[in-house]
Design an enzyme around this catalytic site. Structure first.
Site, PDB file in Angstrom:
ATOM      1  N   GLY A 283      12.076  -0.046   2.763  1.00 59.75           N
ATOM      2  CA  GLY A 283      11.110  -0.538   3.447  1.00 59.75           C
ATOM      3  C   GLY A 283      10.740   0.653   4.649  1.00 59.75           C
ATOM      4  O   GLY A 283       9.867   0.398   5.303  1.00 59.75           O
ATOM      5  N   GLU A 325      17.388   1.034  -0.728  1.00 60.46           N
ATOM      6  CA  GLU A 325      16.488   1.140  -1.715  1.00 60.46           C
ATOM      7  C   GLU A 325      15.213   1.847  -1.403  1.00 60.46           C
ATOM      8  O   GLU A 325      14.006   1.149  -1.327  1.00 60.46           O
ATOM      9  CB  GLU A 325      16.384  -0.258  -2.278  1.00 60.46           C
ATOM     10  CG  GLU A 325      17.287  -1.105  -2.903  1.00 60.46           C
ATOM     11  CD  GLU A 325      16.984  -2.524  -3.019  1.00 60.46           C
ATOM     12  OE1 GLU A 325      15.795  -2.803  -3.038  1.00 60.46           O
ATOM     13  OE2 GLU A 325      17.780  -3.252  -3.371  1.00 60.46           O
ATOM     14  N   GLY A 327      12.006   3.956  -2.002  1.00 56.77           N
ATOM     15  CA  GLY A 327      11.057   4.362  -3.001  1.00 56.77           C
ATOM     16  C   GLY A 327       9.882   5.022  -2.313  1.00 56.77           C
ATOM     17  O   GLY A 327       9.625   6.253  -2.619  1.00 56.77           O
ATOM     18  N   ARG A 328       8.923   4.302  -1.441  1.00 53.78           N
ATOM     19  CA  ARG A 328       7.819   4.909  -1.017  1.00 53.78           C
ATOM     20  C   ARG A 328       8.496   6.212  -0.074  1.00 53.78           C
ATOM     21  O   ARG A 328       7.896   7.325   0.080  1.00 53.78           O
ATOM     22  CB  ARG A 328       7.242   3.920   0.136  1.00 53.78           C
ATOM     23  CG  ARG A 328       6.204   4.865   1.029  1.00 53.78           C
ATOM     24  CD  ARG A 328       5.898   3.672   2.090  1.00 53.78           C
ATOM     25  NE  ARG A 328       5.696   2.386   1.936  1.00 53.78           N
ATOM     26  CZ  ARG A 328       4.768   1.664   1.653  1.00 53.78           C
ATOM     27  NH1 ARG A 328       3.553   2.239   1.567  1.00 53.78           N
ATOM     28  NH2 ARG A 328       4.934   0.295   1.473  1.00 53.78           N
ATOM     29  N   ARG A 365      -4.844   0.458  -1.940  1.00 54.63           N
ATOM     30  CA  ARG A 365      -4.035   0.043  -0.548  1.00 54.63           C
ATOM     31  C   ARG A 365      -5.133   0.101   0.423  1.00 54.63           C
ATOM     32  O   ARG A 365      -4.970  -0.931   1.517  1.00 54.63           O
ATOM     33  CB  ARG A 365      -3.048   1.098  -0.306  1.00 54.63           C
ATOM     34  CG  ARG A 365      -1.741   1.170  -1.202  1.00 54.63           C
ATOM     35  CD  ARG A 365      -0.599   2.074  -0.715  1.00 54.63           C
ATOM     36  NE  ARG A 365      -0.090   1.483   0.350  1.00 54.63           N
ATOM     37  CZ  ARG A 365      -0.356   1.889   1.596  1.00 54.63           C
ATOM     38  NH1 ARG A 365      -1.042   2.746   1.870  1.00 54.63           N
ATOM     39  NH2 ARG A 365       0.444   1.386   2.513  1.00 54.63           N
ATOM     40  N   TYR A 369      -4.751  -3.373   2.062  1.00 54.10           N
ATOM     41  CA  TYR A 369      -3.931  -3.576   3.096  1.00 54.10           C
ATOM     42  C   TYR A 369      -4.839  -3.195   4.634  1.00 54.10           C
ATOM     43  O   TYR A 369      -4.055  -2.918   5.595  1.00 54.10           O
ATOM     44  CB  TYR A 369      -2.537  -2.687   3.209  1.00 54.10           C
ATOM     45  CG  TYR A 369      -1.973  -3.177   2.184  1.00 54.10           C
ATOM     46  CD1 TYR A 369      -1.444  -4.631   1.614  1.00 54.10           C
ATOM     47  CD2 TYR A 369      -1.321  -2.028   1.251  1.00 54.10           C
ATOM     48  CE1 TYR A 369      -0.592  -4.684   0.667  1.00 54.10           C
ATOM     49  CE2 TYR A 369      -0.609  -2.498   0.233  1.00 54.10           C
ATOM     50  CZ  TYR A 369      -0.226  -3.671  -0.151  1.00 54.10           C
ATOM     51  OH  TYR A 369       0.722  -4.034  -1.240  1.00 54.10           O
ATOM     52  N   CYS A 396     -18.163  -0.051  -8.167  1.00 52.40           N
ATOM     53  CA  CYS A 396     -19.148  -1.058  -7.319  1.00 52.40           C
ATOM     54  C   CYS A 396     -18.750  -1.916  -6.598  1.00 52.40           C
ATOM     55  O   CYS A 396     -19.019  -3.337  -6.752  1.00 52.40           O
ATOM     56  CB  CYS A 396     -19.996  -1.692  -8.561  1.00 52.40           C
ATOM     57  SG  CYS A 396     -20.768  -0.332  -9.916  1.00 52.40           S
ATOM     58  N   GLU A 397     -18.286  -1.731  -5.544  1.00 55.15           N
ATOM     59  CA  GLU A 397     -17.685  -2.498  -4.556  1.00 55.15           C
ATOM     60  C   GLU A 397     -18.169  -1.732  -3.078  1.00 55.15           C
ATOM     61  O   GLU A 397     -17.684  -0.606  -3.100  1.00 55.15           O
ATOM     62  CB  GLU A 397     -16.251  -2.808  -4.617  1.00 55.15           C
ATOM     63  CG  GLU A 397     -15.824  -3.469  -5.731  1.00 55.15           C
ATOM     64  CD  GLU A 397     -16.089  -4.986  -5.573  1.00 55.15           C
ATOM     65  OE1 GLU A 397     -16.238  -5.397  -4.691  1.00 55.15           O
ATOM     66  OE2 GLU A 397     -15.974  -5.628  -6.875  1.00 55.15           O
ATOM     67  N   TYR A 426       2.630   3.777  -4.814  1.00 57.64           N
ATOM     68  CA  TYR A 426       1.950   2.615  -5.085  1.00 57.64           C
ATOM     69  C   TYR A 426       0.577   3.138  -5.480  1.00 57.64           C
ATOM     70  O   TYR A 426      -0.270   2.110  -5.755  1.00 57.64           O
ATOM     71  CB  TYR A 426       1.926   1.707  -4.042  1.00 57.64           C
ATOM     72  CG  TYR A 426       3.302   1.219  -3.801  1.00 57.64           C
ATOM     73  CD1 TYR A 426       4.050   0.201  -4.559  1.00 57.64           C
ATOM     74  CD2 TYR A 426       3.898   1.772  -2.550  1.00 57.64           C
ATOM     75  CE1 TYR A 426       5.368  -0.236  -4.279  1.00 57.64           C
ATOM     76  CE2 TYR A 426       5.157   1.193  -2.173  1.00 57.64           C
ATOM     77  CZ  TYR A 426       6.106   0.471  -3.287  1.00 57.64           C
ATOM     78  OH  TYR A 426       7.181  -0.145  -2.825  1.00 57.64           O
TER      79      TYR A 426
END
Length: 479
Positions: A283, A325, A327-328, A365, A369, A396-397, A426
């Site tokens: 994290g 752990e 990752g990012r 993301r 987020y 189309c958003e 991600y």
């Protein structure tokens, strides 16, 4: 105990990380040619040529666009490997699991193995990637809050070293699978320690009110320990906690360590058993914009090991083997997303929209987020003053925003290439086929050479899963 009086490992020092030190956000690219690249945001080998073209891994991005098309994820292999090595050195007496959910493919699994890290998977699909390259089973950790029987059977059959149990139903399910296979499966119990990580609510996982793990305060964690110990086909080797993602302050990890060591002591006192492992998850945050100040890996390792040692000494426990752990923190800074500008639309008195050929299908993301990114023109030197624009995608958003408030040259135009740094974590792993777009390739660059490690999807790939009733034998065809 409140967070203000907990035995925390401390907050990061004020200001930017030490120049040249490997941080979670990334080393500062050296040399005067890279002076215009923001510190900590770009891959380690990123440089600007005199004509303003970005190079990564010694390869110009205009050449990459010509060969592989856009959008494309460009991954600096040397930077990825260096980050793996830095985590291995910093946590030399610990288990370092690369969190595959951030980004996983067969090439990455091989790099992780070659650099001496373990691998954390959380689905049968991620396990299949590991199996396909022969990743050592004993160095795998299997996460997930709702693993199926099929996934557990695959994990047990492959010999996965650790399975993190997440519910009472899963304890029973795994015990039956292990007994059926005639093995004794090693497990960790995932605990929710009741720690607020001060991050986005969607990636905050240490508080009581969330789907992962067993509550410490409510007594579920202690009961889970008892149930695992009572299962003859399971071997309890430790506890696990993960408080959230994109964290810049180690205080939360300090509080989590304090509470987890407290549970280790209760297990010893109740069951006459000292568990040998404690996994504190991952994290740690990276830099997405120049306002982010990531922590140095070595500093994080020193603080975490110190607080665990201190807590264990106070409880009269042997120090367990620590697990982490990242990752990012490993893959995030190694990758840039390369886009081509398609339209520039100025709304006088309001804003300017610069539209690119990707969007929320390759980076959800921002919409999910409200994540913040930066971007820059990378195919030429800008010849005009910077102008703050909204970088948007092709979908189309109205919420299809790649990056808010990005300074791009006033003369940015269709055909220009722009790059978004810190795109490794991600982005490709959460990519979608919304609007039936094809997902971008991942191109690894190193020492002046580029190669595909994940190819671009094609329209044929999309249609391959789409069953036309007219093609089915005996299907009724409308007149």
């Amino acid at each position: 105990m409140s967070e203000t009086d907990n035995p925390a490992v401390g907050a990061p020092a004020a200001g930017a990380p030490t120049a040249g030190a490997l941080t979670v956000g990334g080393p500062t690219p050296g040399g005067s040619s890279a002076a215009a690249l923001e510190e900590n945001l770009w891959p380690a080998t990123a440089r600007l040529d005199r004509d303003g073209v970005l190079r990564v891994g010694g390869v110009r991005v205009d050449e990459l666009a010509a060969e592989f098309g856009t959008p494309a994820f460009v991954l600096d292999e040397a930077d990825f490997r260096a980050r793996c090595a830095a985590w291995r050195r910093a946590f030399s007496d610990c288990d370092v699991y690369y969190a595959g959910k951030a980004f996983l493919c067969r090439a990455v699994a091989r790099w992780v193995d070659e650099e001496g890290l373990n691998l954390d998977v959380c689905t049968g699909g991620e396990l299949a990637v590991a199996r396909s390259v022969g990743f050592p089973a004993g160095r795998l950790l299997f996460h997930g809050n709702n693993k199926s029987v099929a996934e557990l059977r695959a994990a047990v059959a492959y010999g996965v070293g650790r399975i993190v149990v997440d519910s009472f139903a899963e304890i029973d399910r795994l015990a039956a699978v292990a007994a059926e296979a005639g093995v004794r499966q090693r497990v960790l119990v995932r605990v929710t320690p009741g720690v607020e990580a001060h991050t986005h609510s969607y990636v905050s996982t240490g508080q009581e009110d969330q789907k992962f793990g067993f509550s410490l305060a409510g007594g579920a964690a202690a009961e889970a320990v008892e149930r695992v110990l009572a299962a003859g086909s399971l071997e309890l080797v430790g506890l696990h906690a993960h408080i959230g993602s994109q964290i810049f302050d180690t205080a939360g990890f300090g509080l989590a360590a304090h509470r987890m060591v407290g549970l280790l002591a209760r297990v010893r006192d109740t069951h006459d058993l000292e568990l040998p492992e404690l996994d504190l998850g991952g994290g740690l945050g990276i830099a997405y914009t120049s306002e982010d100040a990531p922590l140095e890996v070595a500093d994080v390792a020193e603080r975490l090991t110190a607080v665990v040692g201190k807590e264990c000494a106070a409880a009269g426990l042997a120090v367990p083997r620590l697990g982490v752990e990242p990752g990012r923190a490993v893959v995030g800074p190694t990758t840039v997303t390369l886009y081509e500008v398609g339209t520039v639309k100025e709304l006088p008195g309001l804003r300017t929209f610069v539209s690119v050929d990707g969007g929320m299908s390759d980076n959800i993301r921002t919409a999910l987020y409200d994540a913040r990114y930066t971007a820059r023109l990378v195919s030429r030197a800008g010849s005009a003053a910077a102008h703050v624009v909204t970088l948007v995608g092709r979908h189309c958003e109205s919420g299809d925003v790649v990056a808010h408030d990005v300074p791009l040259p006033d003369d940015v135009r269709p055909g220009d290439l722009v790059a978004v740094p810190a795109s490794g974590a991600y982005h490709r792993s959460m990519a979608s086929n919304y609007n039936h777009v094809t997902r971008p390739p991942v191109v690894a660059v190193r020492d002046g050479a580029a190669r595909l490690i994940v190819r671009r999807e094609t329209e044929e790939d999309l249609l391959r899963l789409d069953i036309d009733p007219a093609d089915q034998a005996g299907a009724a065809v409308a007149p």
